[in-house]
Design a protein around this motif. Structure first.
Motif: not given
Length: 388
Positions: A289, A292, A294, A351-353, A356
């Protein structure tokens, strides 16, 4: 004079009680909220516990540098139980009765958390995002218990069924620690086998947390025709199992971990020792991830602060749990107590980026995330295969 003194004292007590803040739980002052964690910093699950507590502290440092939450700074106290029950009991008593924490966060170990519930519940102490995905973390329902992700039981059920369908095999087995954690894995594998045509739960082997030789166990599983093996072992043990199976030439046996074995470091073992190992977990691997912003920010902050090259899964969980706690404290408002904290937790939907996940709590559901992410180690990285 004695009666007058008594009346004055009583009046003073009433006035003091009236002037006291609304909260009554321990671990809260006008300037501070005290959070505890009973963790494994040096035992078989230290690869999760140590980075998780570091990552959580970084979140709290950032919050405190910005002035805290409703004027309160977060103080985080961590005890190391090394995944040993006697040490866990000592740490629990220190945190609850000595330090007098308001809430517990990221406490590691299924048996450790279960043992702590009785004392924590009696003191009205919330248990938030434990480093255990056992069913008992949120079942039966308690206003004080808040699990982070899908359970080990559900992870293994989903993962075993997926592997069976993809590989066209049907013999399911388990290698596990005979604890509440291990039993969840075993029961998940058994239950999905009983419910699914073409699947048969064949056999199992049990192990101690310090076992390091798995030749005999793997030979037994191979002789009995095991094709999918659900693992409930320590991180180092799971790596050893994978390497030993390769040395023995057991290419027809697939190993699947729950979230307890879904760790970034497992994919990075040199020499392809863990190549082809599977996991069914409650989040996505961090490195998958990195596109992203973040995630990039978290990665940079953690590596700079700790000097570690890679945050890993433990750090991801620590960050996510701390973010959940912070959001709940903010939503609870200035009059903090267990009840207002409960209302704050049950209002969360975000949403916990970094992980995910979609995190949602409610008055009837204290499991934050529900998805199961199935991954496999390929070319030194966890590669996501499916979500259910």
């Amino acid at each position: 004079m004695k009666k007058l003194t008594t009346k004055i004292a009583s009046a003073a007590l009433v006035a003091a009680m009236a002037a006291a803040p609304a909260y009554a739980e321990q671990g809260i002052t006008d300037t501070e909220v005290l959070i505890g964690s009973n963790n494994d910093l040096s035992g078989p699950f230290a690869a999760f516990g140590a980075p998780a507590t570091k990552a959580a502290q970084l979140v709290f440092d950032e919050v405190n540098e910005a002035g805290g939450i409703h004027g309160r700074k977060i103080r985080f106290v961590v005890e190391d139980h090394a995944y040993q029950m006697p040490k866990a009991i000592q740490g629990m008593n220190k945190l609850i009765n000595g330090d007098k924490v308001f809430a517990m966060l990221l406490s590691l170990g299924t048996p450790m958390n279960i043992a702590a519930f009785k004392l924590q519940d009696a003191k009205n102490i919330p248990n938030v995002s434990p480093l255990s995905a056992a069913r008992q973390m949120a079942e039966p329902f308690s206003p004080l218990h808040y699990a982070g992700t899908a359970t080990y039981y559900e992870q293994i059920r989903v993962g075993v069924k997926y592997l069976a369908e993809q590989k066209g095999v049907g013999n399911v087995c388990a290698m596990y620690l005979p604890t509440d954690f291990g039993k969840d894995i075993k029961e998940g594998a058994e239950s999905i086998s009983a419910e699914t045509d073409g699947l048969t739960y064949v056999t199992e082997t049990t192990h101690k947390p310090d076992d390091a030789d798995f030749v005999g166990a793997l030979q037994k599983l191979s002789a009995e025709g095991c094709e999918i093996v659900a693992l409930a072992l320590g991180v180092r043990q799971a790596i050893t199992v994978s390497g030993t199976a390769k040395k023995l030439g057991l290419s027809g046996m697939s190993f699947i971990n729950s979230s307890a074995g879904f760790h970034t470091v497992m994919a990075k073992v040199p020499g392809g020792v863990t190549e082809g190992m599977y996991a069914a977990a409650g989040w996505a691997d961090l490195l998958s991830r990195m596109d992203k912003p973040e995630v990039q920010k978290f990665f940079a902050r953690y590596t700079e602060a700790t000097g570690e090259q890679l945050p890993g899964s433990g750090a991801l969980l620590g960050h996510s749990a701390a973010e959940t706690l912070v959001k709940a404290l903010e939503a609870a408002g200035p009059d903090l107590d267990a009840k207002s904290f409960q209302m704050g937790m049950e209002s969360l939907n975000y949403e916990d980026v970094v992980s995910g996940n979609t995190v949602t709590y409610s008055a009837t559901d204290h499991q934050g995330a529900d998805e199961v992410v199935i991954s496999v180690i390929k070319d030194g990285n966890w590669m996501e295969l499916a979500r259910q």
